[in-house]
Motif scaffolding. Structure first.
Motif, PDB file in Angstrom:
ATOM      1  N   LYS A  36     -87.272  -1.007  33.711  1.00  0.00           N
ATOM      2  CA  LYS A  36     -86.639  -1.249  32.411  1.00  0.00           C
ATOM      3  C   LYS A  36     -85.271  -1.890  32.580  1.00  0.00           C
ATOM      4  O   LYS A  36     -84.882  -2.773  31.802  1.00  0.00           O
ATOM      5  CB  LYS A  36     -86.506   0.086  31.657  1.00  0.00           C
ATOM      6  CG  LYS A  36     -86.109  -0.062  30.197  1.00  0.00           C
ATOM      7  CD  LYS A  36     -87.205  -0.730  29.395  1.00  0.00           C
ATOM      8  CE  LYS A  36     -86.864  -0.804  27.915  1.00  0.00           C
ATOM      9  NZ  LYS A  36     -87.906  -1.515  27.146  1.00  0.00           N
ATOM     10  N   GLU A  37     -84.528  -1.472  33.602  1.00  0.00           N
ATOM     11  CA  GLU A  37     -83.228  -2.079  33.882  1.00  0.00           C
ATOM     12  C   GLU A  37     -83.395  -3.532  34.337  1.00  0.00           C
ATOM     13  O   GLU A  37     -82.618  -4.407  33.949  1.00  0.00           O
ATOM     14  CB  GLU A  37     -82.500  -1.285  34.969  1.00  0.00           C
ATOM     15  CG  GLU A  37     -81.618  -0.173  34.454  1.00  0.00           C
ATOM     16  CD  GLU A  37     -80.463  -0.717  33.629  1.00  0.00           C
ATOM     17  OE1 GLU A  37     -79.414  -1.061  34.208  1.00  0.00           O
ATOM     18  OE2 GLU A  37     -80.600  -0.796  32.395  1.00  0.00           O
ATOM     19  N   ILE A  38     -84.393  -3.784  35.148  1.00  0.00           N
ATOM     20  CA  ILE A  38     -84.669  -5.156  35.581  1.00  0.00           C
ATOM     21  C   ILE A  38     -85.035  -6.012  34.378  1.00  0.00           C
ATOM     22  O   ILE A  38     -84.578  -7.152  34.238  1.00  0.00           O
ATOM     23  CB  ILE A  38     -85.805  -5.161  36.635  1.00  0.00           C
ATOM     24  CG1 ILE A  38     -85.313  -4.508  37.937  1.00  0.00           C
ATOM     25  CG2 ILE A  38     -86.307  -6.581  36.907  1.00  0.00           C
ATOM     26  CD1 ILE A  38     -86.394  -4.250  38.947  1.00  0.00           C
ATOM     27  N   PHE A  39     -85.853  -5.463  33.494  1.00  0.00           N
ATOM     28  CA  PHE A  39     -86.238  -6.154  32.263  1.00  0.00           C
ATOM     29  C   PHE A  39     -85.006  -6.507  31.440  1.00  0.00           C
ATOM     30  O   PHE A  39     -84.894  -7.610  30.890  1.00  0.00           O
ATOM     31  CB  PHE A  39     -87.175  -5.250  31.459  1.00  0.00           C
ATOM     32  CG  PHE A  39     -87.751  -5.877  30.226  1.00  0.00           C
ATOM     33  CD1 PHE A  39     -88.951  -6.562  30.268  1.00  0.00           C
ATOM     34  CD2 PHE A  39     -87.097  -5.764  29.005  1.00  0.00           C
ATOM     35  CE1 PHE A  39     -89.490  -7.136  29.127  1.00  0.00           C
ATOM     36  CE2 PHE A  39     -87.612  -6.331  27.853  1.00  0.00           C
ATOM     37  CZ  PHE A  39     -88.833  -7.024  27.910  1.00  0.00           C
ATOM     38  N   ARG A  40     -84.062  -5.576  31.365  1.00  0.00           N
ATOM     39  CA  ARG A  40     -82.856  -5.773  30.548  1.00  0.00           C
ATOM     40  C   ARG A  40     -81.999  -6.932  31.040  1.00  0.00           C
ATOM     41  O   ARG A  40     -81.512  -7.748  30.238  1.00  0.00           O
ATOM     42  CB  ARG A  40     -82.019  -4.486  30.544  1.00  0.00           C
ATOM     43  CG  ARG A  40     -80.734  -4.566  29.735  1.00  0.00           C
ATOM     44  CD  ARG A  40     -79.932  -3.292  29.821  1.00  0.00           C
ATOM     45  NE  ARG A  40     -79.408  -3.034  31.161  1.00  0.00           N
ATOM     46  CZ  ARG A  40     -78.319  -3.626  31.668  1.00  0.00           C
ATOM     47  NH1 ARG A  40     -77.656  -4.527  30.959  1.00  0.00           N
ATOM     48  NH2 ARG A  40     -77.903  -3.321  32.884  1.00  0.00           N
ATOM     49  N   VAL A  41     -81.805  -7.048  32.364  1.00  0.00           N
ATOM     50  CA  VAL A  41     -80.880  -8.070  32.889  1.00  0.00           C
ATOM     51  C   VAL A  41     -81.549  -9.431  33.065  1.00  0.00           C
ATOM     52  O   VAL A  41     -80.872 -10.442  33.274  1.00  0.00           O
ATOM     53  CB  VAL A  41     -80.269  -7.623  34.237  1.00  0.00           C
ATOM     54  CG1 VAL A  41     -79.529  -6.305  34.069  1.00  0.00           C
ATOM     55  CG2 VAL A  41     -81.318  -7.518  35.332  1.00  0.00           C
ATOM     56  N   LEU A  42     -82.868  -9.477  32.957  1.00  0.00           N
ATOM     57  CA  LEU A  42     -83.615 -10.726  33.107  1.00  0.00           C
ATOM     58  C   LEU A  42     -83.632 -11.499  31.785  1.00  0.00           C
ATOM     59  O   LEU A  42     -83.795 -10.911  30.714  1.00  0.00           O
ATOM     60  CB  LEU A  42     -85.045 -10.403  33.543  1.00  0.00           C
ATOM     61  CG  LEU A  42     -85.997 -11.560  33.845  1.00  0.00           C
ATOM     62  CD1 LEU A  42     -85.496 -12.396  35.024  1.00  0.00           C
ATOM     63  CD2 LEU A  42     -87.393 -11.013  34.133  1.00  0.00           C
ATOM     64  N   LYS A  43     -83.484 -12.808  31.862  1.00  0.00           N
ATOM     65  CA  LYS A  43     -83.531 -13.641  30.658  1.00  0.00           C
ATOM     66  C   LYS A  43     -84.939 -13.627  30.060  1.00  0.00           C
ATOM     67  O   LYS A  43     -85.934 -13.561  30.805  1.00  0.00           O
ATOM     68  CB  LYS A  43     -83.132 -15.083  30.983  1.00  0.00           C
ATOM     69  CG  LYS A  43     -81.673 -15.274  31.344  1.00  0.00           C
ATOM     70  CD  LYS A  43     -81.399 -16.733  31.664  1.00  0.00           C
ATOM     71  CE  LYS A  43     -79.934 -16.962  32.028  1.00  0.00           C
ATOM     72  NZ  LYS A  43     -79.659 -18.370  32.370  1.00  0.00           N
ATOM     73  N   PRO A  44     -85.065 -13.724  28.745  1.00  0.00           N
ATOM     74  CA  PRO A  44     -86.391 -13.788  28.117  1.00  0.00           C
ATOM     75  C   PRO A  44     -87.187 -14.985  28.644  1.00  0.00           C
ATOM     76  O   PRO A  44     -86.644 -16.059  28.871  1.00  0.00           O
ATOM     77  CB  PRO A  44     -86.057 -13.962  26.625  1.00  0.00           C
ATOM     78  CG  PRO A  44     -84.704 -13.342  26.479  1.00  0.00           C
ATOM     79  CD  PRO A  44     -83.973 -13.671  27.746  1.00  0.00           C
ATOM     80  N   GLY A  45     -88.463 -14.758  28.849  1.00  0.00           N
ATOM     81  CA  GLY A  45     -89.328 -15.822  29.337  1.00  0.00           C
ATOM     82  C   GLY A  45     -89.299 -16.005  30.838  1.00  0.00           C
ATOM     83  O   GLY A  45     -90.040 -16.825  31.382  1.00  0.00           O
ATOM     84  N   ARG A  46     -88.467 -15.231  31.532  1.00  0.00           N
ATOM     85  CA  ARG A  46     -88.330 -15.378  32.989  1.00  0.00           C
ATOM     86  C   ARG A  46     -89.128 -14.299  33.729  1.00  0.00           C
ATOM     87  O   ARG A  46     -89.648 -13.375  33.127  1.00  0.00           O
ATOM     88  CB  ARG A  46     -86.852 -15.313  33.382  1.00  0.00           C
ATOM     89  CG  ARG A  46     -85.980 -16.317  32.637  1.00  0.00           C
ATOM     90  CD  ARG A  46     -86.282 -17.746  33.032  1.00  0.00           C
ATOM     91  NE  ARG A  46     -85.473 -18.704  32.301  1.00  0.00           N
ATOM     92  CZ  ARG A  46     -85.222 -19.943  32.698  1.00  0.00           C
ATOM     93  NH1 ARG A  46     -85.738 -20.392  33.824  1.00  0.00           N
ATOM     94  NH2 ARG A  46     -84.469 -20.737  31.957  1.00  0.00           N
ATOM     95  N   CYS A  47     -89.175 -14.441  35.047  1.00  0.00           N
ATOM     96  CA  CYS A  47     -90.090 -13.611  35.829  1.00  0.00           C
ATOM     97  C   CYS A  47     -89.417 -12.705  36.862  1.00  0.00           C
ATOM     98  O   CYS A  47     -88.335 -13.006  37.369  1.00  0.00           O
ATOM     99  CB  CYS A  47     -91.112 -14.492  36.534  1.00  0.00           C
ATOM    100  SG  CYS A  47     -92.362 -15.161  35.432  1.00  0.00           S
ATOM    101  N   PHE A  48     -90.114 -11.640  37.143  1.00  0.00           N
ATOM    102  CA  PHE A  48     -89.736 -10.654  38.155  1.00  0.00           C
ATOM    103  C   PHE A  48     -90.865 -10.570  39.177  1.00  0.00           C
ATOM    104  O   PHE A  48     -92.035 -10.420  38.819  1.00  0.00           O
ATOM    105  CB  PHE A  48     -89.511  -9.291  37.496  1.00  0.00           C
ATOM    106  CG  PHE A  48     -89.449  -8.119  38.450  1.00  0.00           C
ATOM    107  CD1 PHE A  48     -88.570  -8.122  39.532  1.00  0.00           C
ATOM    108  CD2 PHE A  48     -90.255  -6.994  38.239  1.00  0.00           C
ATOM    109  CE1 PHE A  48     -88.506  -7.032  40.402  1.00  0.00           C
ATOM    110  CE2 PHE A  48     -90.188  -5.906  39.101  1.00  0.00           C
ATOM    111  CZ  PHE A  48     -89.316  -5.927  40.187  1.00  0.00           C
TER     112      PHE A  48
END
Length: 364
Positions: free
Chosen positions: A185-197
């Motif tokens: 969830k923290e990774i999701f928060r700092v990642l730009k929308p539309g981008r990948c992890f």
């Protein structure tokens, strides 16, 4: 005796085994840190030892990149590690100038390799001050200190604003998170929308039987030796990613069907200095020297006990790999949704990156 010590120190220092004792490599380890860590580890058996001492032992055995890799026949260990890291850059479609986060970066081996390969700017996140000091020194040597940096912080509560990174990756690090959902969830928060992890995750495979006593023992050895609270099954990691808001694009156990087993380096002896460190004889030599130096009070008290934990973990990893109940490299590519098309934001194998992928054969 002093002559023997100087000779042994000179020889083993070439492999980094004495970094923890001498402070070589940009960091100084206090004896009190190691003593308290070992006592805590032996008492609780599931708590992680002080990471400063562990870092030096990892660097001795594994080099700058603290992770495994699947391996092709005729490929050296170092080549497989680089290809494994290049694959992450390719799957994320990294481009020059993009802002990328390495979650649980260690001393930054993958960070430097991925930055040089993709020309992206990579920030490494770690909660270990020694790793930052060591990593900054290695960044200067590699010439990436102007574009790459380290930040001290907890990946369960990252010190970054929302939507700031063009891509995020984690290589065998998030298994240490006490809660997979909270970490993702923290990774999701700092990642730009539309981008990948992208993540290589340590997991128990579908072949693991929680009711099998032998399987339980192997799992416990890996957890105890590597300071992991609980190794999660693949299904739990995938579900946690989805609950955090990610769309899972692709997934695969990269360790499965590897031409050369990922754990083979820990089984056999080798004349190569790089291979030698992780072999049974290489580990024996490290124990011999560390034991002697600890008795002479030239190494921190408790160092040999930490090597005991490593040996326990190594045996667990080998057994888990042989039985295929554990994988250190379950690869997952996930996307943070928005209204921008996937083709634009997670291009996968970007043509410019492919032109530089001299070691990056397709895995999936």
């Amino acid at each position: 005796m002093s002559r023997w010590i100087r000779c042994a120190s000179s020889t083993m220092s070439k492999f980094g085994v004495l970094d923890f004792a001498s402070g070589i490599g940009g960091g100084k380890i206090r004896k009190s840190d190691v003593i308290s860590a070992v006592k805590r580890s032996l008492k609780e058996q599931r708590k992680r030892p002080k990471p400063t001492a562990l870092t030096c032992f990892y660097e001795y055995g594994w080099g700058e990149s603290f992770h495994f890799a699947n391996r092709f026949k005729g490929e050296t260990f170092r080549e497989s590690i680089k290809r494994h890291e290049h694959f992450v850059a390719l799957q994320l479609g990294l481009k020059p100038g993009q802002k990328v986060l390495d979650v649980g970066c260690g001393i930054g081996g993958p960070l430097r390799e991925i930055a040089q390969f993709s020309q992206a700017s990579v920030t490494g996140l770690t909660n270990n001050e020694y790793q930052i000091t060591r990593g900054e020194e290695l960044n200067r040597v590699a010439g990436v200190d102007k574009t790459c940096n380290f930040v001290k912080g907890n990946f369960m509560e990252m010190p970054f604003s929302d939507n700031v990174f063009d891509a995020v990756y984690a290589i065998e690090a998030t298994c240490h998170a006490p809660d997979a959902y909270g970490c993702y969830k923290e990774i999701f928060r700092v990642l730009k929308p539309g981008r990948c992890f992208a993540v290589y995750e340590w997991c128990m495979t579908d072949s693991f039987d929680p009711n099998n006593v032998e399987h339980q023992r192997i799992k416990a050895n890996i957890e105890t030796g590597d300071g992991i609270e609980d190794l999660r099954p693949v299904s739990q990691c995938l579900e946690a990613l989805k609950q955090a808001g990610f769309e899972v694009i692709r997934e695969k156990d990269v360790a499965k069907d590897s031409p050369v087993p990922w754990y083979s380096r820990m089984e056999r002896n080798s004349l190569s200095p790089i291979e030698f460190r992780a072999t049974p004889f290489g580990r024996f030599m490290a124990r011999f020297v560390v034991s002697a130096l600890e008795r002479l009070r030239l190494a921190p008290e408790g160092s040999e006990k930490i090597l005991d934990l490593f040996e326990k973990a190594t045996k667990g990893l080998i057994e888990g790999g042989r039985r295929e109940i554990f994988t250190p490299m379950y690869f997952i590519l996930a996307r943070k949704p928005d209204r921008i098309s996937f083709a634009r934001t997670c291009p996968g194998l970007d043509s410019d990156l492919c032109s530089r992928a001299f070691l990056s054969r397709q895995i999936l």
